[in-house]
Design a protein around this motif. Structure first.
Motif, PDB file in Angstrom:
ATOM      1  N   ARG A 110     -39.489  73.448 -27.872  1.00  0.00           N
ATOM      2  CA  ARG A 110     -38.064  73.708 -27.636  1.00  0.00           C
ATOM      3  C   ARG A 110     -37.327  73.458 -28.938  1.00  0.00           C
ATOM      4  N   GLU A 111     -36.858  74.527 -29.507  1.00  0.00           N
ATOM      5  CA  GLU A 111     -36.027  74.464 -30.713  1.00  0.00           C
ATOM      6  C   GLU A 111     -35.296  75.781 -30.796  1.00  0.00           C
ATOM      7  N   LEU A 140     -36.942  58.128 -26.796  1.00  0.00           N
ATOM      8  CA  LEU A 140     -35.525  58.217 -27.155  1.00  0.00           C
ATOM      9  C   LEU A 140     -34.864  59.393 -26.432  1.00  0.00           C
ATOM     10  N   VAL A 141     -35.562  60.513 -26.382  1.00  0.00           N
ATOM     11  CA  VAL A 141     -35.021  61.694 -25.692  1.00  0.00           C
ATOM     12  C   VAL A 141     -34.873  61.407 -24.194  1.00  0.00           C
ATOM     13  N   THR A 175     -43.372  64.835 -26.108  1.00  0.00           N
ATOM     14  CA  THR A 175     -42.946  64.504 -27.470  1.00  0.00           C
ATOM     15  C   THR A 175     -41.431  64.676 -27.554  1.00  0.00           C
ATOM     16  N   GLY A 176     -40.897  64.441 -28.767  1.00  0.00           N
ATOM     17  CA  GLY A 176     -39.448  64.242 -28.898  1.00  0.00           C
ATOM     18  C   GLY A 176     -38.583  65.478 -28.991  1.00  0.00           C
ATOM     19  N   ALA A 177     -38.952  66.568 -28.336  1.00  0.00           N
ATOM     20  CA  ALA A 177     -38.041  67.712 -28.237  1.00  0.00           C
ATOM     21  C   ALA A 177     -37.159  67.513 -27.014  1.00  0.00           C
ATOM     22  N   SER A 178     -36.021  68.169 -27.016  1.00  0.00           N
ATOM     23  CA  SER A 178     -35.168  68.138 -25.837  1.00  0.00           C
ATOM     24  C   SER A 178     -35.930  68.766 -24.668  1.00  0.00           C
ATOM     25  N   ALA A 191     -40.417  59.164 -30.163  1.00  0.00           N
ATOM     26  CA  ALA A 191     -39.212  60.007 -30.122  1.00  0.00           C
ATOM     27  C   ALA A 191     -38.956  60.511 -28.708  1.00  0.00           C
ATOM     28  N   ALA A 192     -40.027  60.758 -27.953  1.00  0.00           N
ATOM     29  CA  ALA A 192     -39.849  61.221 -26.568  1.00  0.00           C
ATOM     30  C   ALA A 192     -39.155  60.146 -25.731  1.00  0.00           C
ATOM     31  N   THR A 245     -31.893  59.455 -23.617  1.00  0.00           N
ATOM     32  CA  THR A 245     -30.670  60.235 -23.858  1.00  0.00           C
ATOM     33  C   THR A 245     -30.407  61.230 -22.729  1.00  0.00           C
ATOM     34  N   SER A 294     -42.243  68.932 -29.696  1.00  0.00           N
ATOM     35  CA  SER A 294     -41.345  68.970 -30.860  1.00  0.00           C
ATOM     36  C   SER A 294     -41.952  69.865 -31.943  1.00  0.00           C
ATOM     37  N   THR A 295     -41.113  70.321 -32.840  1.00  0.00           N
ATOM     38  CA  THR A 295     -41.647  71.127 -33.944  1.00  0.00           C
ATOM     39  C   THR A 295     -42.499  70.257 -34.862  1.00  0.00           C
ATOM     40  N   GLY A 296     -42.207  68.952 -34.886  1.00  0.00           N
ATOM     41  CA  GLY A 296     -43.027  68.030 -35.679  1.00  0.00           C
ATOM     42  C   GLY A 296     -44.447  67.985 -35.151  1.00  0.00           C
ATOM     43  N   THR A 297     -44.578  67.804 -33.830  1.00  0.00           N
ATOM     44  CA  THR A 297     -45.927  67.757 -33.250  1.00  0.00           C
ATOM     45  C   THR A 297     -46.593  69.123 -33.333  1.00  0.00           C
ATOM     46  N   SER A 299     -44.559  60.032 -26.853  1.00  0.00           N
ATOM     47  CA  SER A 299     -44.299  59.620 -28.235  1.00  0.00           C
ATOM     48  C   SER A 299     -43.052  58.744 -28.291  1.00  0.00           C
TER      49      SER A 299
HETATM   50  C1  LIG Z   1     -31.991  63.525 -28.425  1.00  0.00           C
HETATM   51  C2  LIG Z   1     -32.940  64.204 -29.370  1.00  0.00           C
HETATM   52  C3  LIG Z   1     -33.202  65.553 -29.188  1.00  0.00           C
HETATM   53  C4  LIG Z   1     -34.108  66.213 -30.019  1.00  0.00           C
HETATM   54  N1  LIG Z   1     -34.367  67.534 -29.773  1.00  0.00           N
HETATM   55  C5  LIG Z   1     -35.328  68.159 -30.470  1.00  0.00           C
HETATM   56  C6  LIG Z   1     -35.727  69.484 -30.096  1.00  0.00           C
HETATM   57  O1  LIG Z   1     -35.193  70.093 -29.160  1.00  0.00           O
HETATM   58  N2  LIG Z   1     -36.755  70.055 -30.778  1.00  0.00           N
HETATM   59  C7  LIG Z   1     -37.434  69.398 -31.774  1.00  0.00           C
HETATM   60  O2  LIG Z   1     -38.379  69.961 -32.312  1.00  0.00           O
HETATM   61  N3  LIG Z   1     -37.051  68.137 -32.178  1.00  0.00           N
HETATM   62  C8  LIG Z   1     -36.031  67.506 -31.542  1.00  0.00           C
HETATM   63  N4  LIG Z   1     -35.667  66.226 -31.892  1.00  0.00           N
HETATM   64  C9  LIG Z   1     -36.260  65.628 -33.086  1.00  0.00           C
HETATM   65  C10 LIG Z   1     -37.650  65.020 -32.850  1.00  0.00           C
HETATM   66  O3  LIG Z   1     -37.561  64.012 -31.857  1.00  0.00           O
HETATM   67  C11 LIG Z   1     -38.167  64.417 -34.165  1.00  0.00           C
HETATM   68  O4  LIG Z   1     -38.486  65.456 -35.067  1.00  0.00           O
HETATM   69  C12 LIG Z   1     -39.378  63.519 -33.975  1.00  0.00           C
HETATM   70  O5  LIG Z   1     -39.858  63.115 -35.245  1.00  0.00           O
HETATM   71  C13 LIG Z   1     -40.505  64.166 -33.217  1.00  0.00           C
HETATM   72  O6  LIG Z   1     -41.544  63.232 -33.124  1.00  0.00           O
HETATM   73  P1  LIG Z   1     -42.771  63.440 -32.130  1.00  0.00           P
HETATM   74  O7  LIG Z   1     -43.260  64.813 -32.323  1.00  0.00           O
HETATM   75  O8  LIG Z   1     -43.763  62.401 -32.566  1.00  0.00           O
HETATM   76  O9  LIG Z   1     -42.289  63.169 -30.762  1.00  0.00           O
HETATM   77  C14 LIG Z   1     -34.745  65.527 -31.077  1.00  0.00           C
HETATM   78  C15 LIG Z   1     -34.474  64.171 -31.242  1.00  0.00           C
HETATM   79  C16 LIG Z   1     -33.596  63.523 -30.406  1.00  0.00           C
HETATM   80  C17 LIG Z   1     -33.330  62.064 -30.608  1.00  0.00           C
END
Ligand SMILES: Cc1cc2nc3c(=O)[nH]c(=O)nc-3n(C[C@H](O)[C@H](O)[C@H](O)COP(=O)(O)O)c2cc1C
Length: 209
Positions: free
Chosen positions: A141-142, A46-47, A14-17, A43-44, A50, A106-109, A41
């Motif tokens: 990871r946050e 995109l990460v 998922t989209g955490a770093s 967002a993942a 990046t 991610s904290t969202g997931t 995901s």
């Molecule tokens: C480059 C990048 C780094 C991110 N790093 C984090 C992170 O470390 N922790 C986190 O919880 N969200 C991070 N985010 C935000 C999540 O990607 C965002 O909340 C997203 O909605 C999560 O969606 P998902 O859980 O469906 O992947 C980051 C976003 C981007 C683009």
């Protein structure tokens, strides 16, 4: 001919770093001869764009090829599922593997899993793992964590999930980013009960490679 892989492990990125943790985990599971079922995901993606030089397509069939090339998987060893593929085996207790890892998480997931949202296949698969009392490992990871994050982690731990934060130690004297990544992946493999040679366990000497 039926494949001879070890049992599947679900890996969701998922989209955490820290996309590298998830990608390395896939590589290690492939090397350990496990079948690996992957979800990534939006967002993942995109990460991953990046943080890495790896370009991964979104479409499951093409993603299988790309991850296969990256990890050296054999034909049929990796399966990938789309965001709303509700017919995928991970969406049901009758088809889901014994173990699922969300790495990075991610904290969202994290929040969606803690509250049972099930709005996409990753969240649904985690919900299935919880309801079926299967192994669920989340690698958040946050920093810093808010009360919301901490409360969700506590409730997930109480439900039987393992919270394994992406917080590498330094006592193995890492000399590269890869060493830090392997520290976390080794911890995940330990939880899964999968043998590895990424780094010695505490009290053991380093492998001679
Ligand atoms: C480059 C990048 C780094 C991110 N790093 C984090 C992170 O470390 N922790 C986190 O919880 N969200 C991070 N985010 C935000 C999540 O990607 C965002 O909340 C997203 O909605 C999560 O969606 P998902 O859980 O469906 O992947 C980051 C976003 C981007 C683009």
């Amino acid at each position: 001919m039926a494949n001879d892989f070890k049992p599947p492990v679900t890996v969701a990125l998922t989209g955490a770093s820290g996309a590298q943790y998830g990608l390395r985990l896939i590589e290690c599971l492939v090397a350990a001869d496990h079948e690996v079922w992957v979800m990534i995901s939006k967002a993942a993606h995109l990460v991953i764009d990046t943080e890495t030089d790896i370009s991964l397509p979104a479409r499951p069939e093409r993603l299988v090829e790309a991850l296969g090339e990256m990890s050296g998987a054999r034909a049929g060893q990796i399966r990938c599922f789309a965001r709303e593929d509700w017919m995928a085996p991970v969406a049901s207790g009758s088809g889901a593997p014994a173990s699922m890892v969300i790495c990075p998480c991610s904290t969202g997931t994290l929040s969606a899993v803690a509250t049972g949202a099930s709005n996409n296949l990753i969240e649904r698969a985690a919900d299935v793992a919880l309801k079926e009392r299967r192994q669920l490992i989340l690698v958040p990871r946050e920093t810093p964590f808010s009360a919301i994050h901490l409360e969700h982690m506590l409730s997930l731990t109480r439900m039987g999930a393992v919270i394994l934060p992406a917080a590498p130690g330094f006592y193995h004297q890492p000399s590269s980013v890869d060493d830090l990544i392997d520290f976390i992946v080794a911890r995940i493999l330990n939880q899964l009960g999968i043998e590895h040679r990424l780094m010695p366990r505490w009290g053991e000497s380093a492998p001679s490679t």
